[in-house]
Design an enzyme around this catalytic site. Structure first.
Site, PDB file in Angstrom:
ATOM      1  N   ALA A  45       0.322  -0.934  -0.092  1.00  0.00           N
ATOM      2  CA  ALA A  45       0.283   0.421  -0.106  1.00  0.00           C
ATOM      3  C   ALA A  45       0.690   1.077  -0.008  1.00  0.00           C
ATOM      4  CB  ALA A  45      -0.843  -0.127   1.329  1.00  0.00           C
ATOM      5  N   GLU A  46       1.028   1.216   0.898  1.00  0.00           N
ATOM      6  CA  GLU A  46       2.804   1.997   1.069  1.00  0.00           C
ATOM      7  C   GLU A  46       4.200   1.783   0.771  1.00  0.00           C
ATOM      8  OE1 GLU A  46      -0.840   5.403   1.309  1.00  0.00           O
ATOM      9  OE2 GLU A  46       0.063   3.189   2.246  1.00  0.00           O
ATOM     10  N   THR A  47       5.123   2.884   0.404  1.00  0.00           N
ATOM     11  CA  THR A  47       6.666   2.420   0.864  1.00  0.00           C
ATOM     12  C   THR A  47       6.844   3.283   1.519  1.00  0.00           C
ATOM     13  OG1 THR A  47       6.638   0.402  -1.075  1.00  0.00           O
ATOM     14  CG2 THR A  47       8.808   1.528  -0.200  1.00  0.00           C
TER      15      THR A  47
END
Length: 269
Positions: A45-47
């Site tokens: 979903a996010e890095t």
């Protein structure tokens, strides 16, 4: 270059929300295009990318499609990584959303100090009901957070929701948060789900930033400042929240599930 996948807001592997975490050396940020490609490759979903910045740490977050101004679960995962490496137990992060603070307790519980996002009543976009497939009890704007908060009739309605993601993406918001009171006796105060197809995340498993709006919303409803929220995605995760004036305290655990190294070719590309 070391890179990890860390499950946030959970004490179990393969639960909660996955975040990529890349701890960078001191110096300038890498090329934004490179960070975006790494985020797309990991497809979390996010890095999060973090680097030393004097007495603070710089922190940036990328979905597989774009950079975002706030992300709770990837911040929690980054705090976990820095603690795991013995670099810091208490961190001040410099971000696009201002300074965010985290602290890791002796048992691994991570506390995050975020700005509150007070929701205000708003008119429902014309396509919202069709996109959700259910008529909401109320619709709220979350200001700079950029999300739409939607109250549904029951926890069951939240759990069973099967929205039209293309319709939600067309609303022009970062995310759509749906929420309702938790079932009596469940051990939680409210449930939620979060859909972010407009930024490349069809359903976010556990969304710390959304709780900066959920905390004041349910605090006002229930007349208390400390609550427990369950994000009822298929992976599921629990977020403890405490409202403190213009700030909201978020708490959760994290588990490292993958610890690897980007190849030299990937770093150079």
């Amino acid at each position: 270059m070391r890179i990890r996948i860390i499950d946030a807001f959970t004490e179990e592997a393969f639960r909660g929300n996955q975040a990529g975490v890349c701890v960078l050396p001191d110096g300038d940020w890498p090329d934004e295009g490179w960070m975006q490609r790494v985020a797309a490759e990991l497809n979390c979903a996010e890095t999060a990318f973090t680097r030393p910045a004097g007495e603070r740490w710089g922190l940036r977050w990328f979905t597989p499609a774009t950079e975002v101004a706030m992300c709770g679960h990837a911040t929690l995962a980054t705090a976990h990584a820095l603690h795991e490496d013995g670099l810091a137990d208490e961190v001040r992060f410099a971000t696009l959303s201002g300074e965010l603070r985290t602290a890791v307790g002796p048992d691994g519980l991570i506390t995050m100090d975020f700005p509150v996002s007070p929701p205000t009543p708003a008119d429902a976009p014309p396509s919202l009901v069709d996109s959700l497939g259910v008529r909401p009890l109320g619709v709220y704007d979350t200001g700079d957070l950029g999300d739409l908060l939607v109250e549904l009739p029951s926890a069951t309605a939240v759990r069973e929701l099967r929205p039209d993601l293309a319709g939600l993406a067309g609303l022009g918001t970062r995310c759509v948060i749906v929420t309702a009171p938790a079932e009596p006796g469940s051990g939680q105060d409210f449930v939620s789900r979060v859909f972010c197809p407009g930024v490349g995340v069809p359903e976010d498993p556990v969304t710390g930033s959304a709780h900066t709006a959920l905390a004041p919303f349910w605090s006002m409803r229930f007349g208390v400042t400390s609550l427990v929220g369950l994000q009822a995605s298929p992976r599921s995760g629990q977020v403890r929240v405490e409202l403190r004036g213009s700030r909201v305290i978020l708490q959760g655990y994290a588990v490292t599930v993958l610890d690897g190294v980007l190849t030299e070719r990937a770093v150079r590309s």
